[in-house]
Design an enzyme around this catalytic site. Structure first.
Site, short mmCIF file in Angstrom:
data_model
loop_
_atom_site.label_atom_id
_atom_site.label_comp_id
_atom_site.label_asym_id
_atom_site.label_seq_id
_atom_site.Cartn_x
_atom_site.Cartn_y
_atom_site.Cartn_z
N ASP B 305 59.72 21.56 83.47
CA ASP B 305 60.74 21.00 84.37
C ASP B 305 61.34 19.69 83.87
O ASP B 305 62.41 19.30 84.31
CB ASP B 305 60.16 20.84 85.78
N TYR B 389 62.33 25.13 93.69
CA TYR B 389 61.28 24.20 94.07
C TYR B 389 61.78 22.77 94.22
O TYR B 389 62.71 22.36 93.54
CB TYR B 389 60.17 24.18 93.01
N ASP B 589 45.71 -0.19 70.75
CA ASP B 589 46.76 0.21 71.69
C ASP B 589 46.82 1.74 71.72
O ASP B 589 47.15 2.37 70.72
CB ASP B 589 48.10 -0.37 71.23
#
Lengths: 663, 663
Positions: B305, B389, B589
Site C-alpha cells: 500500500d 480499505y 547508528d
C-alpha cells in the site's frame, strides 16, 4: 422497601439480618468476629426461569436472597449461608483446620499499629536510632504458604521509613530490613524475620540508619514544578445516552445488570445486545501476584487479591472529575465490619460514556463521499487499592456489540531494601537503597457465556498455510481457517503463530449469511504464564495461572479460579479441580476462564508511582450478526461534535486548513 | 518565501521547479508522464550538525532541498533527483526493465472508465443482460507478480455491480466473475481473466445475472433506523496545550516535527522529551496485504500500500468533527498530478489532544488521600483510503514519555463472487453471492532511534525461571531478566513465553538509579507472520513480513522495508538485502523495523463496512529516566475537569451517590 431483584447487591438491611441471625445462633460462645459477607448468586436454573418470565412480562418465580457469612468464633472459622428473605440460617459449617479466611480491614488496622508498638518490634526500631523527622510505617501483608504444618492465620509485616512531617510521605521508598510476623486473630507476636539486602540471602542485625533519600510522589513533596496543562472538558449537554433502573442499565442496544460485590468488585449479569443474549455473567474471578525474588522471606509474597482480601471491599470511593470525565453514574456498595455492622461504601463502581475514536469509515474515492461513525463506549469501572498497588477494572461496551475487559495497573511497587551499589538479577533498583522485585500479575476472568442461549460450545480456530499442490494451491499463497471443538473440561494451549483465537459457539444456531454456527470470539494476546516452578507453593496454589484459557462445566458456586479460600492455601481448589478432563463441555452450559497475565520487570519510571500499564481481553461477535450491527449508529458530523480549528498563535496568516474546510 | 526547514514537506513551488527542470531536460522526447515526487530526506550526517546548531541557537549549515521524481517517457521509467534550491537536476536514471512505478491516480481513473467501455469488456457486460437500475463498477487493482517474463506495467480490473440510482451504492457487495487486465501506460486491453465462484478453480462463461441482493452501508441505502445518541462534546475553552511553528510541535515536554509525505503519509523527526533525544525518525515504511484464496487470478492480490500507490497520495482530507474531537490542527500536503502540476491536499494530517483515562493513581489507605493524574495524549493522525480499505495511522504521545503507534483498519473488505450455498475454507461468505477471502495486513514501521544520541544498541530481554537450587532458589519461586545484545544486522525471533521485549539501549549512558544503561522498550504482542509459502512470490516480495523485528545498520535512503520499487516486484529489495547478517549494529547508528501483522479471517460483522480493528506498538522509556517523568503533571480534580453527576430520570429520590460526594 421494594423486593430486590435476585441479582441486586446486598443491602445494609440484609447485612443486619444476617448478623443478627449469626449473633443469635452463637449466643453463649465468644462474640463472632465477622470477616466478609455478601449475597450469594442465585441458582442458575432458577434464574433462567426468572429472567425468561421477566422478559415475557409475566410474574417471575420467587427466589430467596441468600447471604454467605465468613466469621470466626475464637480460632474457629465458620461459613454460614443465611436466608435473609425468610430470616433463617440455611447452613453453618466449621471449615477444616488450615483453611483461613480473607484479611479483614479491622484486623489489619490493629496489626499495623501493633507492628510499631509491640515491645519486641519497638526494641528493633530503637536500634535504628532514627531522627525525629523520620517515622516507621508498617504494611501488613498476606502470608504466603510455605509450611504444610502451619495452620495459624498469620500476617507478615513489612516495615518502612517515611517522613514524620507529612502524612503522604512515600514509605515504600525506604524499606527496612526486619519484618515481624503476627497472628492475625490473636494478635500475638510470632517471629521476627530479617530481609536480605545484599546480593544473596545473607541478613544482618539491625543497626543505626543514617540515610533518608525519600523518593516522594505526593505533589506537596516531590519537588516538581508543574507543567502547564489546559482543560479538556467532556460535555454532554443533553445528558448521557444511557438509562438506569436500579442496577439495570440500557445503553445503545445493550442491556445488563452491574452488581457491586465484596470479592469480585462487580459482576455483570444477563448481557444482551440487540435483543440477543451474549453472556450470563462476566467477572474478575481471581488475581495472584507472585514475586520472583527467591530469598526468604520474599518467597511468601504471593497475594491473591480477590480471595485473600477482596476487590470490592478494597474499592476506592470514586470521585467526580478524577477517575472519569463527562456525566457519571455511581453505584454504591455495602460491606460489613468485624462486628457485623454494615458499612456504606459510596461510588465503588462508576458508569459513563466515552468517545473512542472511529467506529468505522469508508470514503468512496470516486465521489469523495465519506461514511463515518465515531465509536461511543460505555465503561463500567471499579478501582481497588490493595496496599501499595492500584488496579482499575474496566468492562467496556461499544456500539458494534463488542465487550472489552480493560485492566489498568498503577500505584506503587512493592519494594525491598538494597544496599548501596548492589544490583540483583531478580529486580530493579528504583531509588537509592530501594529495589523492586520482578513479579507477575495473573488475573483470571470468568466468562459465563450465553450466546443465543445456554447451550454453547468452545472452539479454537487456527489459520494455517495450505500445502503446496499443483491443483489446489498452485501459487503457494493459500491459507485457511481450521476449527477444533473442546469436548472435555480442560485448557486450550496458546498458539500465537497459528493466530489461534478462542470462540464461544452456539452450534444450534446457523448464521444465514456465513452458513456457520453463530459465535463470539475471545481475543487476547499470547502471554507468558506463571513462572514459578511447578514444585513451588506459588505454582500449586495458582494452577489457574499456568494456562491462558480454561473451559469447565457450569456448576453453581464455582466462581473463583483458585478456589473459595486462597489465604495461606496449600493448593488451587478451583480450576485445578474443575478442569478435570472428564466433564463434557460441548453443546452444553459451560464456563470459560481467561488468564490475563503480565510479567512486570520494574522500570525506574515505575517509581515512586507507576504510569498505568493496561491489558485487554476483547469479546467480540464473530459471525453472530448477519452484518455490521452498528450501521444504525448516526453518522459523525460537526454540528453534533462541535470540534474547532486550531488557531496558530504564532501565525500571521489564517491557517490554510481553515479556508478549504469551509467548502 | 522563507527558507524551508530541511525536514519541511515539499511545497507547490518546489514541485513546479522540479517539473520545469524535468520538462526542460526532456524536450524533444515524448511528454514526461509524472508518477510521484516528494522531497528527499537530507543526509543524516548533515542533519545531525544542522539540528545541533539549531539547538545551540547558532546558524545551521546550508542543506539543499532535493526532490525525487518518478516519471515515464513513453514506456521508459525514470527516477531523477532534482536540487530545487539551486534549480538543477542532480541525477536522472533510467530504471532497469521490469522495474515498475507506483500506480498514479490519473491512470487509475482512465483505466477505470476504460474497463466498462472498452468494446471487449462492454461485450462481456452485455451478456449479463442487466436491468436499468444496475450499473457496472470497476476497481483497478495492483497486479501482483506471477510471471518472471512479464515486464509490462499492468492493472487487474475487478468488476462489480451496484445500484445505478445512488452514487454511494456498495459495489463490493456484488463482485462479477470476469476481470479485464489493462496496460496501465498504453491503456491497451491485455486479457480477460475469469474468477472462480464455486468450491474450486473452475470458471464459467458469463451469463445473464438475475439476482441483485445489494448489501449497502450508506445511511441513505442501508435500511436502518438510527439509534438515538446524545452528543458528547470535547471542549478546550483555554485552547489546546500544544503550540506549533510550521511543522514543529511542542506539547507537554515533547518536541518533534511532523512532515506529511507522499509515500509514508507522514514521518515524525527529531523527537525529544524533557530535553533528551529519543528518536531521529519514525514512520510507517511499508504494508503488504496478501490474500489467502489460492485460485487464479486471486493469487495476484498482494498490494503494497505504500510502495505500490502511496499512503500520503491516498490520504483523506480530514474533516472537523468527523475524524477527531476537540481543537484540531491540520497539516496540508502537496502532490503532483501526471502532468507534474502541484495538487494541494488539505488536512491530510491532523493533530490534537485527547484524554486517555488515568495516567497514575495511588490512594493511601491510611488517610484515604488519592494522588491521581489523568493521561493526556497528543495524536498525529492520517487516514488513507486504498480503494476498498481505510487505514488510520496514529502516532500518540503521552505525558510519561511514551509513544504509541496505533493503527486502525476499517473500510470495506475486498470481495469475490461466490455461488449460492457454496462455502470455501479460505474465506467467509459476508453477504449473498459474496465472499471475502482470508488475508493478512503486514505493516512495517521504521524506527530510527536516537536514545540519548545516535550510538545505540538493540537488545532483547527474556524473563526466565531460575533453576531449582537449595541455596540460590530454595523455594523455587525465583525468576530473572536476561539480556542479549544484537551484534549483526538481522532479526530477533518472537518469544512471547519468555516475555521477550525489545530494547533500544544507549550503552554509553548509565542510569544513576538502576545502574543499567538507559533504554527505551519496543513492546508489541506476538503475532502470526506471513503465511504465504516461502516458494511463493508473496513471500519473496515481502521478506520483511516474515519476522517481527529487524535491525539494520543506518544508511541514508534505506527507508522502505520491501525496497524502493514494490509494484510488480520479483523480490524484496529492502530488509531481504539490508539485514545481511554482516553489518555491525552494536553501539552504532542502526535502524529498527517492527512488523505489525494481523491475519484477517473476515467476519459477517465486517461487512458491508468494517468496525475498526486496532493494533498497537508501544515505545516506552525503560530505565531511561531516574523516576516517573510525569510527576510534574497537574493533579486531576473536578474544578478542572467539570464532570457531572448523572440524574436518574426514573428515580424518585436523589441518587445516594450525590449526597456522599458532597462531603
Amino acid at each position: 422497601m421494594a423486593t430486590p431483584h435476585p441479582f441486586d447487591p446486598i443491602s445494609g438491611a440484609e447485612i443486619n439480618i444476617a448478623t443478627k441471625l449469626i449473633k443469635d445462633a452463637t449466643k453463649g460462645t465468644e462474640k463472632p468476629h465477622f470477616i466478609q459477607m455478601d449475597r450469594l448468586d442465585p441458582p442458575k436454573k432458577d434464574m433462567i426461569k426468572y429472567l425468561a418470565a421477566e422478559r415475557a412480562n409475566v410474574t417471575p418465580p420467587h427466589i430467596s436472597r441468600i447471604v454467605y457469612v465468613y466469621y470466626y468464633i475464637g480460632l474457629i472459622f465458620h461459613k454460614a449461608l443465611v436466608n435473609v428473605t425468610y430470616g433463617h440460617i440455611v447452613t453453618d459449617k466449621v471449615l477444616p483446620k488450615g483453611v483461613v479466611g480473607p484479611l479483614m480491614a479491622d484486623d489489619v488496622e490493629v496489626v499495623e499499629k501493633l507492628a510499631t508498638t509491640h515491645p519486641i518490634v519497638a526494641a528493633e526500631i530503637e536500634k535504628l536510632k532514627l531522627p525525629a523527622f523520620v517515622k516507621v510505617v508498617c504494611d501488613p501483608w498476606i502470608y504466603g504458604k510455605d509450611d504444610p504444618n502451619e495452620d495459624r492465620f498469620l500476617v507478615q509485616c513489612y516495615m518502612y521509613l517515611a517522613s514524620a512531617y507529612h502524612p503522604e510521605s512515600n514509605h515504600y521508598s525506604l524499606p527496612l530490613k526486619f519484618s515481624p510476623v503476627f497472628n492475625c486473630l490473636t494478635k500475638e507476636f510470632v517471629r521476627m524475620d530479617y530481609l536480605p539486602a545484599g546480593i544473596d540471602g545473607t541478613v544482618t542485625a539491625t543497626e543505626a540508619w543514617t540515610e533518608f533519600p525519600f523518593v516522594e510522589y505526593h505533589p506537596d513533596l516531590n519537588g516538581e514544578s508543574l507543567r502547564p496543562l489546559k482543560p479538556l472538558i467532556v460535555q454532554q449537554p443533553e445528558g448521557p445516552s444511557f438509562t438506569t433502573e436500579g442496577n439495570n442499565i440500557k445503553w445503545q442496544s445493550w442491556e445488563f445488570r452491574v452488581i457491586p460485590l465484596a470479592r469480585e468488585g462487580f459482576a455483570i449479569y444477563d448481557i444482551y445486545f440487540k435483543g440477543r443474549s451474549i453472556l450470563y455473567r462476566l467477572s474478575l474471578s481471581e488475581m495472584t501476584v507472585p514475586y520472583g525474588d527467591p530469598r526468604h522471606p520474599s518467597h511468601r509474597k504471593q497475594a491473591f487479591d480477590l480471595g485473600d482480601c477482596g476487590f470490592g471491599v478494597n474499592a476506592n470511593s470514586l470521585a467526580l472529575g478524577c477517575d472519569c470525565l463527562g456525566i457519571i453514574k455511581y453505584l454504591d456498595f455495602n460491606k460489613c465490619d468485624s462486628t457485623g455492622a454494615p458499612t456504606f461504601s459510596p461510588n465503588t463502581v462508576c458508569l459513563h460514556e466515552q468517545d473512542a475514536g472511529l467506529l468505522y469509515k469508508h470514503v468512496n474515492y470516486r465521489t469523495n463521499v465519506p461514511v463515518v461513525a465515531r465509536k461511543r463506549e460505555f465503561v463500567v469501572q471499579t478501582i481497588a487499592t490493595v496496599a501499595n498497588y492500584e488496579y482499575a477494572l474496566n468492562v467496556i461496551f461499544n456500539q458494534a456489540g463488542e465487550i472489552k475487559i480493560h485492566v489498568l495497573a498503577t500505584g506503587i511497587l512493592s519494594t525491598w531494601p538494597i544496599e548501596k551499589d548492589i544490583t540483583v538479577p531478580w529486580g530493579t533498583n528504583v531509588g537509592p537503597l530501594v529495589m523492586a522485585a520482578n513479579h507477575q500479575h495473573m488475573l483470571s476472568f470468568r466468562i459465563d457465556p450465553a450466546v443465543d442461549g445456554h447451550e454453547n460450545s468452545i472452539a479454537y480456530d487456527d489459520v494455517v498455510t495450505m500445502e503446496s499442490d499443483p491443483v489446489h494451491n498452485p501459487f503457494n499463497v493459500g491459507f485457511v481457517n481450521e476449527r477444533t471443538y473442546v469436548e472435555k473440561a480442560g485448557y486450550i494451549e496458546q498458539s500465537p503463530f497459528t493466530n489461534r483465537s478462542y470462540k464461544i459457539v452456539n452450534e444450534n444456531v446457523i448464521n444465514p449469511i456465513s452458513h456457520q454456527p453463530v459465535a463470539y470470539k475471545i481475543a487476547m494476546p499470547a502471554k507468558q504464564m506463571l513462572l514459578a516452578d511447578p514444585k513451588s507453593y506459588n505454582a500449586k496454589r495458582a494452577h489457574f495461572a499456568t494456562q491462558q484459557l480454561w473451559v469447565t462445566k457450569y456448576r453453581d458456586h464455582e466462581l473463583f479460579a483458585a478456589g473459595e479460600f486462597t489465604n495461606q492455601s496449600e493448593t488451587d481448589t478451583g480450576l485445578a479441580v474443575w478442569a478435570n478432563g472428564k466433564d463434557d463441555v460441548r453443546n452444553t452450559d459451560q464456563v470459560v476462564w481467561a488468564t490475563m497475565g503480565f510479567t512486570h520487570v520494574p522500570r525506574t519510571e515505575d517509581f515512586p508511582v507507576m504510569p498505568v500499564e493496561a491489558h485487554d481481553i476483547a469479546i467480540v461477535p464473530s459471525g453472530f450478526f448477519d452484518r455490521n450491527p452498528a450501521l444504525d449508529v448516526p453518522q459523525s458530523n460537526n454540528s453534533f461534535n462541535k470540534s474547532q480549528y486550531y488557531k496558530d498563535p504564532n501565525s500571521l496568516v489564517t491557517a490554510s486548513s481553515d479556508s478549504c474546510c469551509k467548502m
